[in-house]
Write an enzyme that holds these catalytic residues in place. Structure first.
Site, PDB file in Angstrom:
ATOM      1  N   ARG A  36      59.195 -75.702 -56.009  1.00  0.00           N
ATOM      2  CA  ARG A  36      60.827 -76.076 -55.256  1.00  0.00           C
ATOM      3  C   ARG A  36      60.212 -76.410 -53.351  1.00  0.00           C
ATOM      4  O   ARG A  36      59.254 -75.382 -53.126  1.00  0.00           O
ATOM      5  CB  ARG A  36      62.025 -75.724 -55.444  1.00  0.00           C
ATOM      6  CG  ARG A  36      61.880 -74.055 -55.040  1.00  0.00           C
ATOM      7  CD  ARG A  36      63.189 -73.482 -55.221  1.00  0.00           C
ATOM      8  NE  ARG A  36      63.462 -71.834 -55.229  1.00  0.00           N
ATOM      9  CZ  ARG A  36      64.147 -71.330 -55.120  1.00  0.00           C
ATOM     10  NH1 ARG A  36      65.757 -71.821 -55.058  1.00  0.00           N
ATOM     11  NH2 ARG A  36      64.056 -69.782 -55.003  1.00  0.00           N
ATOM     12  N   CYS A  53      56.697 -82.715 -47.760  1.00  0.00           N
ATOM     13  CA  CYS A  53      56.526 -83.265 -45.856  1.00  0.00           C
ATOM     14  C   CYS A  53      58.224 -83.328 -45.612  1.00  0.00           C
ATOM     15  O   CYS A  53      58.231 -83.781 -46.264  1.00  0.00           O
ATOM     16  CB  CYS A  53      55.228 -84.017 -46.074  1.00  0.00           C
ATOM     17  SG  CYS A  53      55.006 -84.312 -44.585  1.00  0.00           S
ATOM     18  N   ASN A 110      68.133 -75.519 -48.794  1.00  0.00           N
ATOM     19  CA  ASN A 110      67.623 -74.191 -49.826  1.00  0.00           C
ATOM     20  C   ASN A 110      67.217 -73.790 -49.249  1.00  0.00           C
ATOM     21  O   ASN A 110      66.036 -74.235 -49.408  1.00  0.00           O
ATOM     22  CB  ASN A 110      68.087 -74.368 -51.155  1.00  0.00           C
ATOM     23  CG  ASN A 110      68.634 -73.130 -51.826  1.00  0.00           C
ATOM     24  OD1 ASN A 110      69.090 -71.898 -51.233  1.00  0.00           O
ATOM     25  ND2 ASN A 110      67.479 -73.164 -52.177  1.00  0.00           N
ATOM     26  N   GLU A 111      66.541 -72.687 -48.195  1.00  0.00           N
ATOM     27  CA  GLU A 111      66.154 -71.349 -48.164  1.00  0.00           C
ATOM     28  C   GLU A 111      64.829 -71.897 -47.571  1.00  0.00           C
ATOM     29  O   GLU A 111      63.982 -72.152 -48.081  1.00  0.00           O
ATOM     30  CB  GLU A 111      65.287 -71.101 -49.465  1.00  0.00           C
ATOM     31  CG  GLU A 111      66.668 -69.557 -49.542  1.00  0.00           C
ATOM     32  CD  GLU A 111      66.030 -68.638 -51.304  1.00  0.00           C
ATOM     33  OE1 GLU A 111      66.862 -67.794 -51.192  1.00  0.00           O
ATOM     34  OE2 GLU A 111      65.154 -69.583 -51.897  1.00  0.00           O
ATOM     35  N   CYS A 159      53.069 -77.789 -44.357  1.00  0.00           N
ATOM     36  CA  CYS A 159      52.793 -78.922 -44.261  1.00  0.00           C
ATOM     37  C   CYS A 159      50.962 -79.652 -43.905  1.00  0.00           C
ATOM     38  O   CYS A 159      51.312 -79.658 -42.715  1.00  0.00           O
ATOM     39  CB  CYS A 159      53.015 -79.946 -44.953  1.00  0.00           C
ATOM     40  SG  CYS A 159      52.170 -81.788 -45.181  1.00  0.00           S
ATOM     41  N   GLU A 181      74.020 -65.204 -50.905  1.00  0.00           N
ATOM     42  CA  GLU A 181      73.227 -64.938 -52.111  1.00  0.00           C
ATOM     43  C   GLU A 181      72.727 -63.547 -51.834  1.00  0.00           C
ATOM     44  O   GLU A 181      72.625 -63.393 -51.090  1.00  0.00           O
ATOM     45  CB  GLU A 181      72.309 -65.583 -52.371  1.00  0.00           C
ATOM     46  CG  GLU A 181      71.933 -67.279 -52.193  1.00  0.00           C
ATOM     47  CD  GLU A 181      70.903 -68.346 -52.801  1.00  0.00           C
ATOM     48  OE1 GLU A 181      70.037 -67.068 -53.127  1.00  0.00           O
ATOM     49  OE2 GLU A 181      70.968 -68.893 -52.503  1.00  0.00           O
ATOM     50  N   TRP A 193      62.178 -61.683 -59.204  1.00  0.00           N
ATOM     51  CA  TRP A 193      60.837 -61.614 -58.861  1.00  0.00           C
ATOM     52  C   TRP A 193      60.355 -60.718 -57.909  1.00  0.00           C
ATOM     53  O   TRP A 193      59.783 -61.136 -57.370  1.00  0.00           O
ATOM     54  CB  TRP A 193      61.088 -63.648 -57.913  1.00  0.00           C
ATOM     55  CG  TRP A 193      62.292 -63.491 -57.424  1.00  0.00           C
ATOM     56  CD1 TRP A 193      63.871 -63.939 -57.056  1.00  0.00           C
ATOM     57  CD2 TRP A 193      63.034 -62.097 -55.667  1.00  0.00           C
ATOM     58  NE1 TRP A 193      64.353 -63.016 -56.302  1.00  0.00           N
ATOM     59  CE2 TRP A 193      64.077 -62.712 -55.601  1.00  0.00           C
ATOM     60  CE3 TRP A 193      61.984 -61.648 -55.256  1.00  0.00           C
ATOM     61  CZ2 TRP A 193      64.898 -61.870 -54.594  1.00  0.00           C
ATOM     62  CZ3 TRP A 193      62.545 -61.188 -53.628  1.00  0.00           C
ATOM     63  CH2 TRP A 193      63.293 -61.447 -53.539  1.00  0.00           C
ATOM     64  N   GLU A 234      64.793 -68.953 -63.219  1.00  0.00           N
ATOM     65  CA  GLU A 234      65.158 -68.816 -63.157  1.00  0.00           C
ATOM     66  C   GLU A 234      66.847 -67.740 -64.012  1.00  0.00           C
ATOM     67  O   GLU A 234      66.847 -67.175 -64.208  1.00  0.00           O
ATOM     68  CB  GLU A 234      65.764 -68.203 -62.020  1.00  0.00           C
ATOM     69  CG  GLU A 234      64.971 -67.920 -60.632  1.00  0.00           C
ATOM     70  CD  GLU A 234      65.718 -68.821 -59.490  1.00  0.00           C
ATOM     71  OE1 GLU A 234      65.754 -67.774 -58.380  1.00  0.00           O
ATOM     72  OE2 GLU A 234      66.565 -69.987 -59.181  1.00  0.00           O
ATOM     73  N   PHE A 294      66.391 -65.260 -66.264  1.00  0.00           N
ATOM     74  CA  PHE A 294      66.194 -64.095 -66.666  1.00  0.00           C
ATOM     75  C   PHE A 294      67.228 -63.696 -65.119  1.00  0.00           C
ATOM     76  O   PHE A 294      66.810 -61.861 -64.815  1.00  0.00           O
ATOM     77  CB  PHE A 294      65.290 -63.052 -67.123  1.00  0.00           C
ATOM     78  CG  PHE A 294      65.206 -63.524 -68.191  1.00  0.00           C
ATOM     79  CD1 PHE A 294      65.803 -62.891 -69.283  1.00  0.00           C
ATOM     80  CD2 PHE A 294      63.820 -64.049 -68.843  1.00  0.00           C
ATOM     81  CE1 PHE A 294      66.049 -62.908 -70.629  1.00  0.00           C
ATOM     82  CE2 PHE A 294      64.082 -64.570 -69.989  1.00  0.00           C
ATOM     83  CZ  PHE A 294      64.449 -64.165 -71.088  1.00  0.00           C
TER      84      PHE A 294
END
EC number: 3.2.1.23
Length: 678
Positions: A117, A121, A155-156, A161, A315, A323, A363, A365
């Protein structure tokens, strides 16, 4: 200081998090149960659709939003509002198959395959067009829903690139930056070294892993370009939803001191800032108190992007992530402390990733409010519900800003330039760690501190700390001089004022840019210490502070010695000095002192600044918000014994208890004391 209520629809703080009903459309029983449990946990807002592109558009041009609006209706009917996300952070497989230019090219020149994710570009016209269509259709279908209070853009954001589209765009960016003057670019980048002079902008390439990586100016401008291009991409998304819903504010979720983007520039188009906080609680390298202090610094760095208003904790995890190198569970009580610390530092929300664990995927877990167990009879759920209850008690705090008298200067450009600098110790520069330790020194003294860019307004502060301000933006030196001249206290360290905004060294001595006269000294040399080297700085009262990593050999031009080196050939020469300048004082610390040494200097500077140093017990962290009528003073006890806080008057909002002079705070507990302003 005035309140700024971000969301009048919600009475008090936001409590909720990422909700992915698109993954459970075949389980209406679970979707129904989610509503019951959200209400039980005190959830009043969820983020929807962050990675739902495939559910919205399973095939090109085939749109399905009815499931979304049905979910939003049911949430709204149950008193739960929506933060609606655009889904551009992860692309469906059909899009990459049809538009391969949407996939990034890595720094080795190879194009990525479909997967992961945040790997699109930012320059791709095809991808920009598909995102524009998606955002427009989403806004038309759901943006006007009465439950929508905020747009969550992608998101984030992050990453680079190196494709031909980005190369050409980089060249156009440089033409504009240097006014189409290749000679000026060569001069500022000092390309005559190694005969790397350019004769045309078309010759310039990004810093490929097997290409030009020896020109600091190029490396810095590539990072600036990446921020500019990413911001431009985000602005297109903002424009798309604003055309349909002009009154809905926008944000995106930032990350912990993220290196890839200059958040001071990137956050400018946003109405409010939010971030994702995942501290490594219970690690084997620091105490819980130190982890909390590091997290408070991160909150302050986000808060500093949009001062005078709250930010959002977008979040966090109620239990553990999946992670980190070691994914430790939050121990009992830590979730409450971490959530309320965010509020104390200026957040008007506590939100989680995620509400319910997915059965599969990367994700599956990652921690969530609802585990695969599927019941509310868990420690995690009970602790989340407790936070929901406490946030309701903190409703009076909503909208109040944090007002600090001290600030630490942090520039992403400076961070990049220090990283790329070929000198000193490549592994020991530790700019980020230095920022944190400076913040921790002030926090341990009970001094609320902002983290701001050197381009921000200094006038509201009494004390500025500028650790390792290696790169000086144009005009910053003059503003620092004015700050001290008008009565401010400025604390700088080794490696201050070495290069200009293009990474060209100043001539005439460091600190450059006009700061030499401000500090009343110059640095003749800077020594790099091995970990096994020993040296220290001795203060006038006989106290000594151990020195690590770096030591500048200072020559005074009017400054007053604070401490001297005890060893090596520069023993007896100044290690730290101060210089009266106008109505203020400029403090210069020429070596990396141990924490106790820095705190000693901060105490002296705070006294000169007239900033109160409260008598806090050990292991107690304090923060303050204010709405102009009340102070809201938060205390956190990370110790193993009761902490006794004297001279405390007011009402603890968490317990409704009146405090008439002495607050006794048990271990792993917190208090939020509301005090009327006199």
């Amino acid at each position: 200081m005035k309140k700024k209520i971000l969301f009048p629809q919600i009475s008090g703080m936001i409590h909720g998090g990422d909700y992915n009903p698109d993954q459970w459309l075949d389980r209406p029983d679970i979707l129904e149960e989610d509503l019951r449990l959200m209400k039980k946990a005190g959830v009043n807002c969820v983020s929807l659709g962050i990675f739902a592109w495939s559910a919205y558009e399973p095939a090109e041009g085939e749109f399905h939003f009815r499931w979304l609006t049905d979910i939003m209706d049911r949430l709204y009917d149950n008193g739960i509002y929506t933060v609606l996300a655009t889904p551009s952070g992860a692309r469906p497989a059909w899009l990459d198959a049809a538009y391969p230019e949407a996939m990034r090219v890595a720094e080795n020149g190879l194009r990525d395959r479909h997967g992961l994710r945040h790997n699109h570009c930012m320059s791709s016209p095809a991808y920009r067009e598909k995102v524009k269509i998606m955002d427009t259709r989403l806004a038309e279908a759901a943006g006007r829903h009465p439950g929508v209070i905020l747009w969550h853009i992608s998101n984030e954001f992050g990453g680079e690139c190196y494709c031909p589209l980005c190369q050409n765009k980089f060249r156009e960016y440089l033409k504009n930056r240097f006014h189409n003057n290749i000679e000026e670019l060569n001069r500022q980048w000092w390309t005559s070294f190694w005969s790397h002079t350019y004769t045309d902008f078309s010759q310039i390439e990004p810093p490929f892993s097997n290409g030009e990586r020896s020109v600091p100016g190029l490396l810095l401008e590539w990072r600036r370009f990446t921020t500019w291009n990413t911001t431009d991409f985000m602005q297109q998304e903002i424009d798309a939803v604003r055309r349909i819903t002009p009154d809905i504010p926008v944000t995106t979720n930032l990350m912990e001191l993220y290196e890839g983007l200059d958040y001071h520039e990137f956050s400018k188009p946003l109405d409010l800032v939010s971030w994702d906080s995942y501290p490594r609680y219970h690690n084997d390298q620091e105490t819980l108190e130190q982890t909390a202090a590091r997290t408070a610094f991160q909150h302050a760095s986000i808060r500093g992007l949009k001062q005078e208003q709250p930010f959002l904790l977008m979040e966090s995890t109620p239990s553990q992530v999946n992670w980190q190198p070691f994914n430790k569970l939050k121990r009992p009580g830590v979730h409450k402390l971490s959530c309320l610390q965010a509020v104390a530092c200026g957040s008007d929300s506590v939100q989680y990733f995620q509400w319910r664990k997915g059965r599969g995927g990367a994700e599956q877990f990652h921690g969530a409010v609802m585990d695969h167990l599927g019941t509310d009879n868990t420690r995690t759920f009970r602790e989340v519900a407790e936070v929901g209850r406490l946030l309701q008690k903190l409703a009076p705090v909503t909208g109040s800003p944090v007002k600090a008298q001290a600030a630490i200067l942090y520039d992403c450009d400076n961070r990049w330039a220090i990283k790329d600098m070929q000198g000193l110790s490549q592994s020991g520069k530790q700019y980020e760690e230095t920022l944190y330790l400076q913040y921790q020194s002030l926090m341990q003294l009970g001094v609320e501190t902002d983290v701001i860019s050197s381009l921000e307004d200094f006038s509201g502060y009494r004390l500025l700390a500028a650790p390792m301000l290696y790169l000086l933006h144009e005009g910053v030196a003059e503003r620092l001089i004015k700050f001290v001249e008008q009565g401010g206290q400025l604390i700088a360290t080794y490696l201050t004022g070495y290069v200009n905004e293009h990474t060209l060294c100043y001539l005439g001595g460091f600190p450059g840019g006009g700061l030499r006269r401000l500090f009343g000294l110059y640095s003749e040399e800077i020594d790099t210490l091995y970990p096994t080297d020993t040296n220290s700085a001795r203060f006038a009262d006989g106290d000594c502070s151990v020195i690590h990593d770096f030591a500048e050999i200072l020559k005074l031009e009017g400054a007053e010695v604070l401490a001297e080196y005890t060893d090596d050939f520069y023993a007896g020469s100044p290690a730290a000095a101060k210089n009266k300048f106008g109505s203020g004082t400029a403090w210069y610390v020429g070596a990396r002192l141990a924490q106790a040494g820095m705190e000693k200097i901060y105490r002296m500077a705070l006294e000169d600044a007239g900033i109160e140093i409260p008598a806090l017990p050990r292991h107690v962290e304090m923060h303050r918000r204010s709405d102009g009528k009340h102070n809201f003073v938060f205390y956190f006890n990370y110790g193993s014994q009761n902490a006794v806080i004297e001279h405390c008057l007011g009402t603890d909002l968490l317990t409704d208890r009146k405090i008439n002079g002495t607050l006794v705070l048990p271990p792993m507990e917190c208090a939020a004391v509301m005090q009327p302003l006199r």
